[in-house]
Scaffold this active site. Structure first.
Site, PDB file in Angstrom:
ATOM      1  CG  HIS A   1      -1.955   1.167   1.332  1.00  8.07           C
ATOM      2  ND1 HIS A   1      -1.829   1.948   2.304  1.00  8.07           N
ATOM      3  CD2 HIS A   1      -2.627   1.745   0.638  1.00  8.07           C
ATOM      4  CE1 HIS A   1      -2.764   3.025   2.213  1.00  8.07           C
ATOM      5  NE2 HIS A   1      -3.428   2.664   1.012  1.00  8.07           N
TER       6      HIS A   1
ATOM      7  CG  ASP B   1      -5.936   5.339  -4.929  1.00 12.14           C
ATOM      8  OD1 ASP B   1      -6.902   5.935  -5.722  1.00 12.14           O
ATOM      9  OD2 ASP B   1      -5.707   5.184  -3.708  1.00 12.14           O
TER      10      ASP B   1
ATOM     11  CD  GLU C   1      -2.760   2.375  -3.252  1.00 15.54           C
ATOM     12  OE1 GLU C   1      -3.688   3.186  -3.200  1.00 15.54           O
ATOM     13  OE2 GLU C   1      -1.723   2.375  -2.542  1.00 15.54           O
TER      14      GLU C   1
ATOM     15  CG  ASP D   1      -1.632   7.109  -3.429  1.00 19.17           C
ATOM     16  OD1 ASP D   1      -3.011   6.581  -3.209  1.00 19.17           O
ATOM     17  OD2 ASP D   1      -0.932   6.836  -2.350  1.00 19.17           O
TER      18      ASP D   1
ATOM     19  CG  HIS E   1      -2.173   9.182   0.108  1.00 20.91           C
ATOM     20  ND1 HIS E   1      -2.915   9.869   1.401  1.00 20.91           N
ATOM     21  CD2 HIS E   1      -2.871   8.029  -0.024  1.00 20.91           C
ATOM     22  CE1 HIS E   1      -4.121   9.243   1.642  1.00 20.91           C
ATOM     23  NE2 HIS E   1      -4.220   8.254   0.857  1.00 20.91           N
TER      24      HIS E   1
END
Length: 305
Positions: free
Chosen positions: A37, A117, A57, A59, A73
């Site tokens: 993440h 994301d 993942e 951003d 993020h």
């Protein structure tokens, strides 16, 4: 001589049976994607893969003109994490390409899937198509190397707003106009806003999407969330007329939550601690049912047991 040949044939037969058993056991285990993440700095790619992630993942934030600008993020983010790490998007793609190109000194064979994301909340609805168009051009140039021995990882475009479905259209049409429609074979989709499953399906119909669908469900690790929507997504995935191919749950940092998610039938677990997920997958109860996905596992194919 006859004895020698008999021994060789016997050994080969035993080896073949063992190989067939291994293939059968592999086919009966659900492949799992361990999704690291918030991997927003290039150095974190190595960090998370070395902890056990086979997926990451990242951003992606956009500027006012819908250009993908940073892998960032910002605050707030998950408890226990730094929210401020970032790279220019183009630089991150170059680093990611190195990490997923066989033969490169930074190559990780284990890293097979990347979830972008897409932080489209800063955009107006009518900018979604342009965002998809510009995202495709960035990936084509900096990740896929214009179709010439670029990165091999599968890509999931994760969109938080159902109204931004035209991002998918812009992305797909741009790859086609640039002469690389085949790269859509490496691209999947996710709507990450925890919307009603039926509404998600309608958004895909508007976008003309008929496959390559991952469905996420989750919440920050600072808060608790049940698995009722996960189970609904799994039910859709496993039905004869469902539109979902894979289901993942985020953010999972505890062993107990990992077990609950696996018991619910997820295909992916997004986590800040990949080693925790790996530990659970190595427990006897889960080792018999699950395995870590490899590049040979098609992330757009619904697992049938």
């Amino acid at each position: 001589m006859l004895l020698y040949v008999t021994l060789i044939l016997g050994c080969w037969s035993a080896f073949s049976e063992s190989a067939e058993t291994d293939v059968a056991e592999r086919a009966n285990k659900r492949p799992i994607w361990i999704m690291g993440h918030m991997v927003n700095a290039i150095y974190q790619i190595d960090e998370f893969v070395n902890l056990g992630a086979n997926s990451i993942e990242t951003d992606v934030s956009f500027d006012k003109d819908a250009n993908p600008e940073y892998t960032y993020h910002g605050v707030p983010c998950d408890c226990g994490r730094s929210c401020l790490k970032w790279e220019y998007f183009s630089d991150f793609l170059k680093g990611l390409r190195k990490a997923t190109t066989p033969g490169d000194s930074k190559y990780h064979a284990k890293l097979v899937l990347v979830v972008f994301d897409l932080k489209t909340g800063s955009l107006y609805d009518n900018q979604a198509y342009d965002a998809g168009k510009k995202l495709a051009k960035n990936l084509l140039k900096h990740y896929w190397n214009n179709g010439n021995n670029g990165g091999r990882a599968y890509i999931v475009l994760s969109i938080p707003d159902l109204n931004h479905y035209k991002l998918i259209t812009g992305f797909k049409e741009t790859l086609k106009s640039e002469g690389h429609p085949e790269l859509m074979d490496k691209v999947g989709h996710d709507f990450s806003g925890n919307d009603a499953i039926g509404d998600v399906g309608n958004a895909y119909k508007k976008a003309g999407v008929t496959g390559h669908v991952w469905q996420s469900d989750g919440i920050t690790n600072c808060l608790l969330r049940g698995l009722s929507r996960v189970k609904e997504a799994v039910k859709n995935r496993d039905s004869s007329n469902g539109f979902i191919n894979k289901v993942y749950y985020w953010t999972v940092d505890k062993r107990a939550t990992t077990r609950e998610a696996l018991d619910a039938g997820v295909d992916g677990v997004m986590t800040n601690y990949p080693d925790v997920i790996t530990d659970v997958l190595n427990e006897s109860a889960y080792k018999a049912k699950f395995r870590i996905a490899t590049y040979d596992d098609n992330p757009w194919e619904t697992f049938k047991n």
